[in-house]
Design a protein around this motif. Structure first.
Motif, PDB file in Angstrom:
ATOM      1  N   LEU A   1      43.163  71.057  14.852  1.00 15.64           N
ATOM      2  CA  LEU A   1      44.156  72.106  15.115  1.00 15.64           C
ATOM      3  C   LEU A   1      45.246  71.669  16.083  1.00 15.64           C
ATOM      4  O   LEU A   1      46.181  72.427  16.333  1.00 15.64           O
ATOM      5  CB  LEU A   1      43.461  73.357  15.650  1.00 15.64           C
ATOM      6  CG  LEU A   1      42.341  73.939  14.777  1.00 15.64           C
ATOM      7  CD1 LEU A   1      41.692  75.133  15.471  1.00 15.64           C
ATOM      8  CD2 LEU A   1      42.874  74.342  13.408  1.00 15.64           C
TER       9      LEU A   1
ATOM     10  N   HIS B   1      50.001  72.360   7.850  1.00  8.02           N
ATOM     11  CA  HIS B   1      49.038  73.474   7.885  1.00  8.02           C
ATOM     12  C   HIS B   1      49.722  74.794   7.538  1.00  8.02           C
ATOM     13  O   HIS B   1      49.527  75.814   8.194  1.00  8.02           O
ATOM     14  CB  HIS B   1      48.348  73.544   9.253  1.00  8.02           C
ATOM     15  CG  HIS B   1      47.385  72.425   9.493  1.00  8.02           C
ATOM     16  ND1 HIS B   1      46.497  72.424  10.549  1.00  8.02           N
ATOM     17  CD2 HIS B   1      47.158  71.263   8.808  1.00  8.02           C
ATOM     18  CE1 HIS B   1      45.771  71.308  10.508  1.00  8.02           C
ATOM     19  NE2 HIS B   1      46.165  70.581   9.468  1.00  8.02           N
ATOM     20  N   GLU B   2      50.457  74.759   6.439  1.00  9.60           N
ATOM     21  CA  GLU B   2      51.169  75.949   5.968  1.00  9.60           C
ATOM     22  C   GLU B   2      50.711  76.375   4.573  1.00  9.60           C
ATOM     23  O   GLU B   2      51.391  77.144   3.904  1.00  9.60           O
ATOM     24  CB  GLU B   2      52.686  75.671   5.947  1.00  9.60           C
ATOM     25  CG  GLU B   2      53.284  75.439   7.324  1.00  9.60           C
ATOM     26  CD  GLU B   2      54.763  75.047   7.270  1.00  9.60           C
ATOM     27  OE1 GLU B   2      55.257  74.784   6.138  1.00  9.60           O
ATOM     28  OE2 GLU B   2      55.398  74.985   8.332  1.00  9.60           O
ATOM     29  N   TRP B   3      49.550  75.903   4.129  1.00 12.10           N
ATOM     30  CA  TRP B   3      49.087  76.220   2.779  1.00 12.10           C
ATOM     31  C   TRP B   3      48.780  77.706   2.635  1.00 12.10           C
ATOM     32  O   TRP B   3      48.506  78.407   3.619  1.00 12.10           O
ATOM     33  CB  TRP B   3      47.859  75.386   2.434  1.00 12.10           C
ATOM     34  CG  TRP B   3      46.717  75.552   3.403  1.00 12.10           C
ATOM     35  CD1 TRP B   3      45.839  76.592   3.472  1.00 12.10           C
ATOM     36  CD2 TRP B   3      46.346  74.649   4.451  1.00 12.10           C
ATOM     37  NE1 TRP B   3      44.934  76.401   4.489  1.00 12.10           N
ATOM     38  CE2 TRP B   3      45.225  75.220   5.110  1.00 12.10           C
ATOM     39  CE3 TRP B   3      46.844  73.412   4.892  1.00 12.10           C
ATOM     40  CZ2 TRP B   3      44.590  74.592   6.184  1.00 12.10           C
ATOM     41  CZ3 TRP B   3      46.204  72.798   5.963  1.00 12.10           C
ATOM     42  CH2 TRP B   3      45.099  73.379   6.603  1.00 12.10           C
TER      43      TRP B   3
ATOM     44  N   ARG C   1      39.650  64.746   7.422  1.00 11.54           N
ATOM     45  CA  ARG C   1      39.687  66.167   7.799  1.00 11.54           C
ATOM     46  C   ARG C   1      38.364  66.603   8.409  1.00 11.54           C
ATOM     47  O   ARG C   1      38.326  67.268   9.451  1.00 11.54           O
ATOM     48  CB  ARG C   1      40.003  67.025   6.570  1.00 11.54           C
ATOM     49  CG  ARG C   1      39.795  68.523   6.805  1.00 11.54           C
ATOM     50  CD  ARG C   1      39.989  69.353   5.546  1.00 11.54           C
ATOM     51  NE  ARG C   1      39.466  70.697   5.722  1.00 11.54           N
ATOM     52  CZ  ARG C   1      38.206  71.049   5.458  1.00 11.54           C
ATOM     53  NH1 ARG C   1      37.338  70.141   5.001  1.00 11.54           N
ATOM     54  NH2 ARG C   1      37.790  72.286   5.663  1.00 11.54           N
TER      55      ARG C   1
ATOM     56  N   ARG D   1      42.595  77.793  10.124  1.00  7.18           N
ATOM     57  CA  ARG D   1      42.993  76.658   9.290  1.00  7.18           C
ATOM     58  C   ARG D   1      41.864  75.650   9.107  1.00  7.18           C
ATOM     59  O   ARG D   1      41.993  74.719   8.301  1.00  7.18           O
ATOM     60  CB  ARG D   1      44.223  75.976   9.897  1.00  7.18           C
ATOM     61  CG  ARG D   1      45.492  76.823   9.857  1.00  7.18           C
ATOM     62  CD  ARG D   1      46.003  77.013   8.449  1.00  7.18           C
ATOM     63  NE  ARG D   1      47.188  77.879   8.394  1.00  7.18           N
ATOM     64  CZ  ARG D   1      47.828  78.199   7.280  1.00  7.18           C
ATOM     65  NH1 ARG D   1      47.402  77.730   6.126  1.00  7.18           N
ATOM     66  NH2 ARG D   1      48.880  79.000   7.304  1.00  7.18           N
ATOM     67  N   LYS D   2      40.770  75.813   9.819  1.00  3.00           N
ATOM     68  CA  LYS D   2      39.635  74.923   9.612  1.00  3.00           C
ATOM     69  C   LYS D   2      38.943  75.189   8.270  1.00  3.00           C
ATOM     70  O   LYS D   2      38.111  74.405   7.831  1.00  3.00           O
ATOM     71  CB  LYS D   2      38.640  75.055  10.769  1.00  3.00           C
ATOM     72  CG  LYS D   2      39.140  74.392  12.041  1.00  3.00           C
ATOM     73  CD  LYS D   2      38.078  74.280  13.099  1.00  3.00           C
ATOM     74  CE  LYS D   2      37.875  75.569  13.846  1.00  3.00           C
ATOM     75  NZ  LYS D   2      36.968  75.413  15.015  1.00  3.00           N
TER      76      LYS D   2
ATOM     77  N   SER E   1      45.818  67.264   4.673  1.00  2.67           N
ATOM     78  CA  SER E   1      45.729  68.276   5.729  1.00  2.67           C
ATOM     79  C   SER E   1      45.280  67.644   7.042  1.00  2.67           C
ATOM     80  O   SER E   1      45.315  68.289   8.095  1.00  2.67           O
ATOM     81  CB  SER E   1      44.750  69.382   5.318  1.00  2.67           C
ATOM     82  OG  SER E   1      43.466  68.852   5.039  1.00  2.67           O
TER      83      SER E   1
ATOM     84  N   SER F   1      47.705  74.547  15.377  1.00  5.81           N
ATOM     85  CA  SER F   1      47.329  75.451  14.286  1.00  5.81           C
ATOM     86  C   SER F   1      46.343  76.510  14.774  1.00  5.81           C
ATOM     87  O   SER F   1      45.603  76.298  15.737  1.00  5.81           O
ATOM     88  CB  SER F   1      46.681  74.666  13.140  1.00  5.81           C
ATOM     89  OG  SER F   1      47.605  73.779  12.560  1.00  5.81           O
TER      90      SER F   1
END
Length: 498
Positions: A463, A102-104, A453, A476-477, A78, A472
């Motif tokens: 991001l 970042h599409e999880w 990360r 997403r953090k 990530s 992002s």
């Protein structure tokens, strides 16, 4: 860790023997014998071995590092340091590319595996604490179990934020309360402050791969380093103080001199082989392939015929280093020797450019490859026996330098950064380091070691857009709480944005 592993096997034998009692009712003397056992040095180490077994990386997303689809992949892919593209020949699932983009989702395998692993580890640590406290074991052994539990809770709240929290195993899943990140942070800090001073000061030997006092202070420093992310309040000075406690353990940078015996050409790479050197290594994950854990990282990166030519086993043609990350390294940096491009043994040639991660995917030989963890024997197609550096001194030197700069004392940071650069064959900085210098140097020094990360979030770059995605959103953090966990526990609320 070797001794602990042997004792863990013994624990299995003991469990089998106890299971043979069949319908015999529990007697008071059973508890007495258990308490007597866990109060002994050998018994206490058996209880701890059961917890340390959770650190070792293995299949099914279990462990800190070493295998795949778990904590290491979630936190490394990530970030910007590595990814496994889907290939145009159909190889590789899309999970890794989706992490990088970042599409999880809350239903994703790796998100779920990491959550399950950490809670299994916490359950095991709770049990050890109970066994050792009930038996009146040595304070250092009880402290070790509590520090291990704090380690797992630290990883959990770092990834997921507000999480279910419990310290005894007498509560069912659906009853677990969700606790704020601030409260979990406060618990971890209090547990470490109370227990780290009671840890053993032994280095190496039976404490190789275990939390001694110096590794305990390393964990406390890590928690303080990211305190502003977790709570909104920075703790730079406390981080420095924890590192200064660690330094009393007598650590130094391992030499970076040329070494013809090293597959990567320098003594520096002994830090990523088998039996990691004690001058710089503070906490290691022990691995012997097909015995306890494994290390897949080089075998997973190299293509089949290339790895076959080098090691006699087929590579997986998976992990690559994004071109932008690779291009940041200076020529002459010995750390650049870990990367492979162009013609290779086995009739393979790697190109740096990757045009797509998922649709249609990358060419089979696209992407920079990494041999930082050059496989140690025994090895096979399922991995090698390289131990993994969870904490090493170079990391804490850069952490201390970062804190100095954030506290307004960049002059004190310079010799720390210069020492790491000079070991890598580079010149000292022309002026006092900036935060950008620290961020870059951490990327050069610690890539593929599981820290990126966290660093990107702390420095505000996580991001930002890259060559494969736009910027992002802030949520997403944190990773989402897995859907399976939400289904099992009505007390949980999903992280915002998911």
């Amino acid at each position: 860790m070797r001794k602990l592993y042997i004792k863990l096997v013994g624990l299995f034998v003991i469990s089998v023997l106890f299971s043979c009692t069949g319908d015999v009712e529990e007697q008071v003397y059973d508890k007495y014998q258990a308490d007597e056992f866990y109060s002994s040095t050998e018994g206490a180490d058996v209880a701890l071995a059961a917890v340390y077994a959770n650190v070792a990386g293995n299949w099914g997303g279990v462990g800190y590092a070493g295998a795949d689809n778990g904590w290491y992949d979630l936190n490394s892919m990530s970030a910007d340091e590595q990814v496994i593209p889907h290939r145009t020949d159909g190889a590789w699932q899309l999970d890794f590319a989706r992490l990088y983009k970042h599409e999880w989702l809350p239903t994703d395998l790796i998100v779920n595996n990491t959550w399950n692993w950490l809670y299994e580890a916490i359950f095991s640590a709770n049990l050890a604490v109970e066994q050792l406290e009930t038996a009146g074991a040595a304070p250092s052994k009880i402290a070790e179990a509590k520090v291990l539990r704090s380690f797992f809770y630290y990883l959990l709240m770092d990834d997921y934020g507000n999480v279910p929290f419990y310290t005894t195993n007498d509560v069912t899943v659906e009853e677990l309360p969700q606790t704020s990140r601030q409260e979990v942070y406060d618990f971890i800090v209090a547990e470490l402050q109370e227990n780290v001073p009671n840890l053993s000061e032994t280095k190496g030997g039976e404490y190789y791969g275990r939390f001694n006092k110096w590794a305990g202070y390393g964990l406390l420093a890590k928690v303080y380093l990211n305190a502003e992310v977790y709570t909104g309040t920075p703790q730079w000075q406390k981080c420095v103080e924890a590192i200064e406690e660690l330094e009393t353990g007598g650590f130094s940078l391992h030499p970076g001199l040329a070494n013809e015996a090293s597959p990567n050409g320098y003594q520096y790479y002994e830090l990523f082989g088998d039996q990691l050197p004690g001058d710089e290594t503070i906490l290691a994950m022990f691995a012997t392939a097909n015995v306890v854990s494994r290390n897949i990282f080089t075998i997973r990166s190299l293509s089949g015929p290339h790895a076959m030519e080098l090691f006699g086993v087929s590579g997986w043609n998976g992990s690559i280093v994004p071109q932008e990350y690779y291009n940041n390294y200076e020529d002459g940096d010995i750390r650049k020797e870990q990367f492979l491009l162009g013609e290779q043994p086995g009739g393979v040639s790697y190109s740096p450019q990757v045009n797509s991660l998922d649709n249609p995917g990358a060419d089979p030989f696209a992407g920079v490859r990494n041999i930082k963890f050059y496989p140690a024997t025994p090895l096979d197609g399922g991995g090698a026996s390289n131990d993994f550096p969870i904490y090493r001194y170079a990391d804490f030197m850069l952490m201390k330098a970062e804190c100095y700069i954030r506290l307004g004392n960049s002059g004190a940071a310079k010799p720390l950064v210069d020492a790491i650069r000079e070991r890598a064959g580079l010149s000292a900085l022309d002026s006092d380091p900036t935060l950008e210098d620290i961020y870059d140097e951490r990327g050069f020094e610690l890539n593929w070691e599981g820290h990126r990360r966290q660093d990107m979030i702390r420095f505000g770059t996580f991001l930002e857009a890259n060559e494969f995605r736009g910027a992002s959103e802030n949520h997403r953090k944190l990773f989402p709480i897995p859907t399976s966990a939400l289904d099992a526990n009505p007390n949980l609320q999903q992280n915002l944005g998911y």
